[in-house]
Design an enzyme around this catalytic site. Sequence first.
Site, mmCIF file in Angstrom:
data_model
loop_
_atom_site.group_PDB
_atom_site.id
_atom_site.type_symbol
_atom_site.label_atom_id
_atom_site.label_comp_id
_atom_site.label_asym_id
_atom_site.label_seq_id
_atom_site.Cartn_x
_atom_site.Cartn_y
_atom_site.Cartn_z
ATOM 1 N N CYS A 223 0.708 -1.163 -0.079
ATOM 2 C CA CYS A 223 0.110 0.049 0.016
ATOM 3 C C CYS A 223 0.956 1.283 0.008
ATOM 4 O O CYS A 223 1.838 1.318 0.838
ATOM 5 C CB CYS A 223 -0.823 -0.053 1.150
ATOM 6 S SG CYS A 223 -1.687 1.569 1.854
ATOM 7 N N GLU A 224 0.606 2.058 -0.875
ATOM 8 C CA GLU A 224 1.391 3.418 -0.983
ATOM 9 C C GLU A 224 1.212 4.578 -0.008
ATOM 10 O O GLU A 224 1.973 5.263 0.120
ATOM 11 C CB GLU A 224 1.129 4.022 -2.472
ATOM 12 C CG GLU A 224 -0.206 4.481 -2.741
ATOM 13 C CD GLU A 224 -0.345 5.285 -4.042
ATOM 14 O OE1 GLU A 224 -0.974 6.134 -4.087
ATOM 15 O OE2 GLU A 224 0.561 4.867 -4.893
ATOM 16 N N HIS A 225 0.114 4.128 0.888
ATOM 17 C CA HIS A 225 -0.298 5.081 1.766
ATOM 18 C C HIS A 225 0.423 4.824 3.226
ATOM 19 O O HIS A 225 0.723 5.595 3.904
ATOM 20 C CB HIS A 225 -1.780 5.139 2.166
ATOM 21 C CG HIS A 225 -2.557 5.678 0.950
ATOM 22 N ND1 HIS A 225 -3.549 4.968 0.334
ATOM 23 C CD2 HIS A 225 -2.356 6.512 -0.105
ATOM 24 C CE1 HIS A 225 -3.974 5.599 -0.757
ATOM 25 N NE2 HIS A 225 -3.294 6.446 -1.076
ATOM 26 N N HIS A 226 0.734 3.507 3.434
ATOM 27 C CA HIS A 226 1.129 3.038 4.778
ATOM 28 C C HIS A 226 2.433 2.003 4.366
ATOM 29 O O HIS A 226 2.909 1.701 5.632
ATOM 30 C CB HIS A 226 0.023 2.267 5.776
ATOM 31 C CG HIS A 226 -1.152 3.273 5.860
ATOM 32 N ND1 HIS A 226 -2.406 3.026 5.061
ATOM 33 C CD2 HIS A 226 -1.331 4.184 6.711
ATOM 34 C CE1 HIS A 226 -3.336 4.025 5.377
ATOM 35 N NE2 HIS A 226 -2.687 4.631 6.605
ATOM 36 N N GLN B 268 -4.951 -0.840 -5.011
ATOM 37 C CA GLN B 268 -5.500 -2.033 -5.739
ATOM 38 C C GLN B 268 -6.569 -1.329 -7.035
ATOM 39 O O GLN B 268 -6.252 -2.228 -8.194
ATOM 40 C CB GLN B 268 -6.588 -2.688 -4.669
ATOM 41 C CG GLN B 268 -6.939 -4.060 -5.489
ATOM 42 C CD GLN B 268 -7.449 -4.743 -4.657
ATOM 43 O OE1 GLN B 268 -7.436 -5.003 -3.231
ATOM 44 N NE2 GLN B 268 -8.744 -5.498 -4.987
ATOM 45 N N HIS C 233 -5.799 -6.033 2.710
ATOM 46 C CA HIS C 233 -4.816 -4.892 2.928
ATOM 47 C C HIS C 233 -4.588 -4.873 4.400
ATOM 48 O O HIS C 233 -5.260 -4.725 5.175
ATOM 49 C CB HIS C 233 -5.631 -3.508 2.467
ATOM 50 C CG HIS C 233 -5.843 -3.602 0.955
ATOM 51 N ND1 HIS C 233 -5.275 -2.585 0.256
ATOM 52 C CD2 HIS C 233 -6.696 -4.498 0.327
ATOM 53 C CE1 HIS C 233 -5.840 -2.775 -1.077
ATOM 54 N NE2 HIS C 233 -6.474 -3.846 -1.094
ATOM 55 N N CYS D 52 -3.060 -2.659 5.953
ATOM 56 C CA CYS D 52 -3.424 -1.195 6.565
ATOM 57 C C CYS D 52 -4.573 -1.117 7.320
ATOM 58 O O CYS D 52 -5.057 -0.410 7.790
ATOM 59 C CB CYS D 52 -3.087 0.008 5.453
ATOM 60 S SG CYS D 52 -4.387 -0.390 3.946
#
Length: 201
Positions: free
Chosen positions: A84-87, A125, A153, A155
């Site tokens: 995940c590019e956010h976490h 995704q 996920h 996250c």
Amino acid sequence: MTPIDSRPTRTEAEEAVRTLLRWAGEDPDREGLRDTPARVIKSYGEFFAGYAEDPVDMLRRTFSEVDDYDEMVLLRDIRVESHCEHHMVPIIGVAHVAYLPRKRVVGISKLARVVDAYARRFQIQERLTAQIANTINEELQPYGVGVVIEAAHQCMTTRGVHRPGVSMVTSRMLGTFRTNSDTRREFLSILNRPAMSSAGI
């Protein structure tokens, strides 16, 4: 994408890991963590190998001697390992990739490699699903493409709302998979069948 020549050095990357260890409250010089920065950077080289791969090039070698085969080609249950590019935590699941060939087909291992090339990057995704479908559609120019990804996920399962057992499903339908309900239905119905054992093939 960051140009190769502007990437930090390995030493700089390892020092960044040491900084994170200190931020977490650890001593990066204690025996158990002394080699951790090097191990993390090595594992990142595997996790994000997709940045050095060209999914388009993987689809350039095709085959036309298929005796006029014009039915769906489906590769099911392709393992997906992304982040995940956010976490920066794992996304783990499976991808199902299908296309309706227009005279030419590609080796099935190439479909799995395209999934890997895009998955082994920082992702969401929805974008991953679209990238796989769009690339196959543009390079093979089939009658249609269908991609479905089911993934968990971390996250969401190990932080934040803490909801283990939850999976996310995304799909991308192009060409006849979008315009022809029978084709789309056939694709989705195959995904709902039990996997064929080697003895049953």
